[in-house]
Write a protein that holds these residues in place. Structure first.
Motif, PDB file in Angstrom:
ATOM      1  N   ASP A 108       0.857  -1.172   0.000  1.00  0.00           N
ATOM      2  CA  ASP A 108       0.000   0.000   0.000  1.00  0.00           C
ATOM      3  C   ASP A 108       0.903   1.235   0.000  1.00  0.00           C
ATOM      4  N   GLU A 109       0.341   2.417   0.185  1.00  0.00           N
ATOM      5  CA  GLU A 109       1.120   3.657   0.117  1.00  0.00           C
ATOM      6  C   GLU A 109       2.242   3.709   1.142  1.00  0.00           C
ATOM      7  N   ARG A 110       2.078   3.026   2.260  1.00  0.00           N
ATOM      8  CA  ARG A 110       3.101   3.030   3.310  1.00  0.00           C
ATOM      9  C   ARG A 110       4.077   1.877   3.156  1.00  0.00           C
ATOM     10  N   GLY A 111       3.885   1.038   2.130  1.00  0.00           N
ATOM     11  CA  GLY A 111       4.742  -0.109   1.930  1.00  0.00           C
ATOM     12  C   GLY A 111       4.336  -1.317   2.750  1.00  0.00           C
ATOM     13  N   GLU A 112       3.155  -1.232   3.383  1.00  0.00           N
ATOM     14  CA  GLU A 112       2.660  -2.357   4.169  1.00  0.00           C
ATOM     15  C   GLU A 112       2.139  -3.429   3.216  1.00  0.00           C
ATOM     16  N   ALA A 117      15.054   7.615  -7.210  1.00  0.00           N
ATOM     17  CA  ALA A 117      15.359   6.490  -8.090  1.00  0.00           C
ATOM     18  C   ALA A 117      16.787   5.976  -7.903  1.00  0.00           C
ATOM     19  N   ARG A 118      17.695   6.863  -7.544  1.00  0.00           N
ATOM     20  CA  ARG A 118      19.107   6.463  -7.457  1.00  0.00           C
ATOM     21  C   ARG A 118      19.362   5.281  -6.531  1.00  0.00           C
ATOM     22  N   PRO A 119      18.765   5.206  -5.327  1.00  0.00           N
ATOM     23  CA  PRO A 119      19.017   4.038  -4.481  1.00  0.00           C
ATOM     24  C   PRO A 119      18.472   2.724  -5.056  1.00  0.00           C
ATOM     25  N   VAL A 120      17.344   2.792  -5.760  1.00  0.00           N
ATOM     26  CA  VAL A 120      16.792   1.585  -6.379  1.00  0.00           C
ATOM     27  C   VAL A 120      17.712   1.125  -7.509  1.00  0.00           C
ATOM     28  N   ILE A 121      18.152   2.068  -8.312  1.00  0.00           N
ATOM     29  CA  ILE A 121      19.082   1.746  -9.400  1.00  0.00           C
ATOM     30  C   ILE A 121      20.362   1.144  -8.829  1.00  0.00           C
ATOM     31  N   GLY A 175      11.699  -0.798   1.066  1.00  0.00           N
ATOM     32  CA  GLY A 175      11.791   0.591   1.512  1.00  0.00           C
ATOM     33  C   GLY A 175      12.211   1.528   0.390  1.00  0.00           C
ATOM     34  N   LEU A 176      13.175   1.098  -0.399  1.00  0.00           N
ATOM     35  CA  LEU A 176      13.638   1.917  -1.534  1.00  0.00           C
ATOM     36  C   LEU A 176      12.527   2.083  -2.561  1.00  0.00           C
ATOM     37  N   LEU A 177      11.824   0.992  -2.854  1.00  0.00           N
ATOM     38  CA  LEU A 177      10.720   1.057  -3.809  1.00  0.00           C
ATOM     39  C   LEU A 177       9.585   1.928  -3.297  1.00  0.00           C
TER      40      LEU A 177
END
Length: 118
Positions: free
Chosen positions: A6-10, A73-77, A96-98
């Motif tokens: 969801d929006e919070r990553g849950e 985006a940099r941390p995901v990349i 968390g990064l996503l």
């Protein structure tokens, strides 16, 4: 592999907007035709002039070339450059990064936008 949050990553539950993240292979960037590292399907909505809300989803891809200037985006990349794939014992880190990136690229909700017809 898909990660649904969801929006919070849950973990996805019932109710509230859902974001679906797809870790893809072979998907090409619509901007440069390079290969993307992942894509997120985010909910969006808009109001018709009569006040009826219309909802849907749109796919937002993360391109390591086109999106490297976007801070979220940099941390995901970097994660995918370092690991090349999802690493089981680092899934929480990736989530968390996503979550940060998806929040940055997700379209605004109806309540956050002024309707242009008003």
């Amino acid at each position: 592999m898909g990660i649904r949050t969801d929006e919070r990553g849950e973990a996805v539950g019932h109710g509230g907007p859902e974001w679906e993240v797809d870790l893809v292979a072979g998907l090409r960037c619509h901007r440069c035709t390079g290969e993307v590292v992942c894509a997120v399907r985010v909910p969006h909505s808009f109001l018709h002039a009569d006040g009826t809300e219309v909802g849907g989803t749109r796919l937002v891809a993360l391109c390591p070339d086109c999106d490297r200037g976007r801070a979220s985006a940099r941390p995901v990349i970097a994660y995918f450059q370092a690991h090349g794939r999802v690493v089981a014992d680092r899934v929480e880190e990736l989530a968390g990064l996503l979550r940060e990136w998806a929040a940055d690229v997700g379209p605004a909700r109806v309540g956050e936008l002024e309707h242009s017809a008003r």
